[in-house]
Write a protein that holds these residues in place. Structure first.
Motif, PDB file in Angstrom:
ATOM      1  N   VAL A 180       3.135 -35.200   9.349  1.00  0.00           N
ATOM      2  CA  VAL A 180       2.390 -34.823   8.137  1.00  0.00           C
ATOM      3  C   VAL A 180       1.027 -35.526   8.155  1.00  0.00           C
ATOM      4  N   PRO A 181      -0.066 -34.777   8.203  1.00  0.00           N
ATOM      5  CA  PRO A 181      -1.390 -35.409   8.191  1.00  0.00           C
ATOM      6  C   PRO A 181      -1.634 -36.144   6.864  1.00  0.00           C
ATOM      7  N   ASN A 182      -2.329 -37.240   6.929  1.00  0.00           N
ATOM      8  CA  ASN A 182      -2.776 -37.964   5.732  1.00  0.00           C
ATOM      9  C   ASN A 182      -1.629 -38.450   4.852  1.00  0.00           C
ATOM     10  N   MET A 183      -0.473 -38.772   5.445  1.00  0.00           N
ATOM     11  CA  MET A 183       0.621 -39.288   4.617  1.00  0.00           C
ATOM     12  C   MET A 183       0.785 -40.791   4.813  1.00  0.00           C
ATOM     13  N   THR A 184       0.917 -41.482   3.685  1.00  0.00           N
ATOM     14  CA  THR A 184       1.162 -42.921   3.672  1.00  0.00           C
ATOM     15  C   THR A 184       2.507 -43.179   3.010  1.00  0.00           C
ATOM     16  N   ILE A 185       3.323 -43.999   3.654  1.00  0.00           N
ATOM     17  CA  ILE A 185       4.617 -44.377   3.097  1.00  0.00           C
ATOM     18  C   ILE A 185       4.454 -45.679   2.301  1.00  0.00           C
ATOM     19  N   VAL A 186       5.066 -45.723   1.128  1.00  0.00           N
ATOM     20  CA  VAL A 186       5.141 -46.956   0.346  1.00  0.00           C
ATOM     21  C   VAL A 186       6.609 -47.325   0.192  1.00  0.00           C
ATOM     22  N   THR A 187       6.942 -48.563   0.480  1.00  0.00           N
ATOM     23  CA  THR A 187       8.296 -49.054   0.234  1.00  0.00           C
ATOM     24  C   THR A 187       8.249 -50.118  -0.847  1.00  0.00           C
ATOM     25  N   VAL A 188       9.397 -50.319  -1.511  1.00  0.00           N
ATOM     26  CA  VAL A 188       9.444 -51.258  -2.629  1.00  0.00           C
ATOM     27  C   VAL A 188       9.861 -52.655  -2.187  1.00  0.00           C
ATOM     28  N   SER A 189      10.033 -52.847  -0.875  1.00  0.00           N
ATOM     29  CA  SER A 189      10.388 -54.170  -0.356  1.00  0.00           C
ATOM     30  C   SER A 189      10.021 -54.256   1.115  1.00  0.00           C
ATOM     31  N   GLU A 190       9.914 -55.493   1.610  1.00  0.00           N
ATOM     32  CA  GLU A 190       9.673 -55.703   3.030  1.00  0.00           C
ATOM     33  C   GLU A 190      10.881 -55.246   3.849  1.00  0.00           C
ATOM     34  N   PRO A 210       6.137 -53.560  -4.550  1.00  0.00           N
ATOM     35  CA  PRO A 210       7.385 -53.716  -5.309  1.00  0.00           C
ATOM     36  C   PRO A 210       7.317 -53.010  -6.659  1.00  0.00           C
ATOM     37  N   ASN A 211       8.467 -52.685  -7.195  1.00  0.00           N
ATOM     38  CA  ASN A 211       8.522 -52.076  -8.521  1.00  0.00           C
ATOM     39  C   ASN A 211       7.967 -53.041  -9.555  1.00  0.00           C
ATOM     40  N   TYR A 311      25.659 -55.795  -2.394  1.00  0.00           N
ATOM     41  CA  TYR A 311      25.601 -55.879  -0.941  1.00  0.00           C
ATOM     42  C   TYR A 311      24.441 -55.081  -0.347  1.00  0.00           C
ATOM     43  N   GLU A 312      23.867 -54.152  -1.123  1.00  0.00           N
ATOM     44  CA  GLU A 312      22.725 -53.392  -0.612  1.00  0.00           C
ATOM     45  C   GLU A 312      21.835 -52.939  -1.766  1.00  0.00           C
ATOM     46  N   GLU A 313      20.593 -53.335  -1.693  1.00  0.00           N
ATOM     47  CA  GLU A 313      19.572 -52.960  -2.665  1.00  0.00           C
ATOM     48  C   GLU A 313      18.260 -52.784  -1.930  1.00  0.00           C
ATOM     49  N   THR A 314      17.455 -51.835  -2.371  1.00  0.00           N
ATOM     50  CA  THR A 314      16.128 -51.688  -1.773  1.00  0.00           C
ATOM     51  C   THR A 314      15.104 -52.603  -2.428  1.00  0.00           C
ATOM     52  N   MET A 315      15.461 -53.196  -3.591  1.00  0.00           N
ATOM     53  CA  MET A 315      14.612 -54.226  -4.183  1.00  0.00           C
ATOM     54  C   MET A 315      15.421 -55.207  -5.021  1.00  0.00           C
ATOM     55  N   GLY A 316      16.095 -54.752  -6.085  1.00  0.00           N
ATOM     56  CA  GLY A 316      16.848 -55.645  -6.960  1.00  0.00           C
ATOM     57  C   GLY A 316      16.074 -56.016  -8.213  1.00  0.00           C
ATOM     58  N   LEU A 317      15.600 -54.980  -8.935  1.00  0.00           N
ATOM     59  CA  LEU A 317      14.743 -55.220 -10.094  1.00  0.00           C
ATOM     60  C   LEU A 317      15.480 -55.914 -11.233  1.00  0.00           C
ATOM     61  N   VAL A 318      16.799 -55.739 -11.344  1.00  0.00           N
ATOM     62  CA  VAL A 318      17.528 -56.399 -12.436  1.00  0.00           C
ATOM     63  C   VAL A 318      17.416 -57.916 -12.309  1.00  0.00           C
ATOM     64  N   THR A 319      17.302 -58.428 -11.090  1.00  0.00           N
ATOM     65  CA  THR A 319      17.134 -59.867 -10.896  1.00  0.00           C
ATOM     66  C   THR A 319      15.791 -60.326 -11.450  1.00  0.00           C
ATOM     67  N   VAL A 320      14.767 -59.503 -11.264  1.00  0.00           N
ATOM     68  CA  VAL A 320      13.451 -59.820 -11.834  1.00  0.00           C
ATOM     69  C   VAL A 320      13.509 -59.777 -13.359  1.00  0.00           C
ATOM     70  N   GLU A 321      14.250 -58.805 -13.907  1.00  0.00           N
ATOM     71  CA  GLU A 321      14.403 -58.721 -15.358  1.00  0.00           C
ATOM     72  C   GLU A 321      15.000 -60.007 -15.915  1.00  0.00           C
ATOM     73  N   ALA A 322      16.010 -60.534 -15.235  1.00  0.00           N
ATOM     74  CA  ALA A 322      16.635 -61.784 -15.679  1.00  0.00           C
ATOM     75  C   ALA A 322      15.640 -62.936 -15.634  1.00  0.00           C
ATOM     76  N   LYS A 385      -0.050 -55.091 -12.515  1.00  0.00           N
ATOM     77  CA  LYS A 385      -0.448 -55.606 -11.203  1.00  0.00           C
ATOM     78  C   LYS A 385       0.041 -54.665 -10.099  1.00  0.00           C
ATOM     79  N   GLN A 386       1.289 -54.181 -10.232  1.00  0.00           N
ATOM     80  CA  GLN A 386       1.843 -53.302  -9.209  1.00  0.00           C
ATOM     81  C   GLN A 386       1.261 -51.888  -9.277  1.00  0.00           C
ATOM     82  N   TYR A 387       1.151 -51.348 -10.497  1.00  0.00           N
ATOM     83  CA  TYR A 387       0.674 -49.973 -10.628  1.00  0.00           C
ATOM     84  C   TYR A 387      -0.794 -49.843 -10.246  1.00  0.00           C
ATOM     85  N   ASN A 388      -1.584 -50.884 -10.486  1.00  0.00           N
ATOM     86  CA  ASN A 388      -2.987 -50.845 -10.079  1.00  0.00           C
ATOM     87  C   ASN A 388      -3.137 -50.846  -8.556  1.00  0.00           C
TER      88      ASN A 388
END
Length: 401
Positions: A180-190, A210-211, A311-322, A385-388
């Motif tokens: 796909v020309p001109n496509m950039t992938i964004v992931t929510v974690s390393e 990140p989210n 055991y598997e999360e692509t980020m784990g936003l609930v931990t940030v919420e806490a 910060k993330q959305y910008n």
């Protein structure tokens, strides 16, 4: 700048929260944005594009269960979406979740390869890179690196009644999603970025964003009423939160933990189903899923420690919420969750070691010693910060294009 975002849901779950956050940030900065989605549970935002109907989603889901071909149905709805895209004529097309029984990826990507527009694709899970499943780390499957076949997770979302088309799905996805020309992938974690780089998507530039979290809503609040309501005045509260509790989320690890924690600790679990509540050990205080941020913030604030045994999360936003509510966290050493904490506000434990979780809980200092560090760590995920970062990415892609 005009941005079109495409996602399965309008409002429910983590990805829609990100989609709407980007939408709001674009509008606040004087840009235009539309959301195209198929499924709504609460409301449909203004200026949105509806993809198909609720009936279509049910029909597509049935086809996917019978033929194991999620992502390859919904032809008419996808052709209609392409007409809507051309009518809106966005500067950026931003993809999110394309699974959810609403779109035909072959038709969509055939169009995307022909349009001369920058494409951003935020991956919230691993479905894009497999022949069937959305997650594979729990069972240790690495077929996705070379060629899916004989899928061991046919009963997992998007579930199949038994027919296995994982090999054909993998081949078709690879053909559609590459080149796909001109496509950039964004992931929510390393961690998810590393998965992409081991997959057939490795040809693309990959950014990590990140989210984001709204720290004006998730923050320490007065929770004395909860302690009184549930008799927690003399208890140390250990909290777990999940959208879909199950084996992979550590449901039975929580059950094991309940057997060995001393009586002066109270385990609380949020997000359980009615059936799970029926089988809940008597010494665990359980609740169904809530969409109330205020209620969640009260529970995060009342807790002495948050425990994420997923055991598997692509980020784990609930931990940030806490952490945003001043509560330190204990997490397993699997996938992306360890990335969200640091040594001042959390601890990483080998997955499945419930005895070590118990030891960590019992040796914690008073929560007050961790509040400032937790709040400071949560600031790294502040939503604006993330959305910008997305706005800057859009601008750079438009300029380069």
């Amino acid at each position: 700048m005009k941005v079109l975002q495409i996602n399965s849901f309008f409002t429910v779950g983590g990805p829609p929260r990100i989609v709407n956050g980007i939408y709001d940030t674009l509008k606040e900065n004087g840009h235009d944005c539309k959301i195209a989605a198929a499924r709504e549970e609460l409301y449909v935002p203004e200026d949105s594009i509806r993809i198909g109907s609720k009936k279509d989603a049910y029909i597509n889901a049935l086809k996917a269960r019978v033929f194991d071909n999620e992502g390859f149905n919904a032809k008419s709805a996808t052709l209609k979406l392409i007409k809507d895209i051309e009518a809106y004529n966005p500067d950026i097309i931003h993809l999110h979740n394309l699974h959810g029984y609403f779109i035909n990826v072959e038709i969509l990507f055939d169009y995307l390869k022909k349009t001369n527009k920058p494409i951003v694709w935020t991956l919230h899970d691993c479905w894009t890179m497999t022949g069937h499943c959305a997650h594979f780390d729990f069972i240790g499957c690495d077929k996705w690196k070379t060629q899916c076949f004989d899928c061991p997770q046919l009963k997992e979302y998007p579930s199949s009644f038994g027919l296995d088309h994982s090999k054909n799905n993998y081949i078709s996805k690879k053909e559609s999603f590459t080149g796909v020309p001109n496509m950039t992938i964004v992931t929510v974690s390393e961690w998810l970025k590393s998965v992409v780089k081991d997959s057939y998507l490795k040809e693309y530039d990959v950014k990590v964003i990140p989210n984001g979290l709204d720290l004006t809503k998730f923050k320490p609040v007065d929770c004395s009423n909860l302690k009184e309501k549930y008799g927690l005045q003399n208890k140390k509260v250990v909290l777990g939160v999940a959208q879909n509790w199950g084996l992979k989320k550590g449901l039975y690890d929580f059950f094991e933990l309940s057997k060995i924690l001393p009586e002066n600790y109270q385990l609380v679990m949020i997000g359980l189903t009615k059936n799970q509540l029926k089988e809940l050990p008597k010494n665990i205080l359980g609740f169904e899923r809530t969409n109330s941020i205020e209620e969640l913030s009260e529970w995060y604030s009342v807790s002495d420690v948050f425990v994420n045994l997923s055991y598997e999360e692509t980020m784990g936003l609930v931990t940030v919420e806490a952490m945003a509510c001043g509560t330190p966290a204990i997490v397993y050493d699997r996938t992306a969750v360890p990335e969200v904490i640091d040594s001042h506000c959390g601890w990483i434990v080998k997955a499945g070691n419930v005895q070590e979780i118990k030891r960590r809980i019992e040796t914690l200092d008073t929560k007050q010693n961790y509040v400032d560090a937790c709040l400071n760590r949560a600031k790294a995920f502040e939503k604006n910060k993330q959305y910008n970062k997305y706005i800057k990415l859009y601008e750079s892609l438009i300029e380069r294009n």
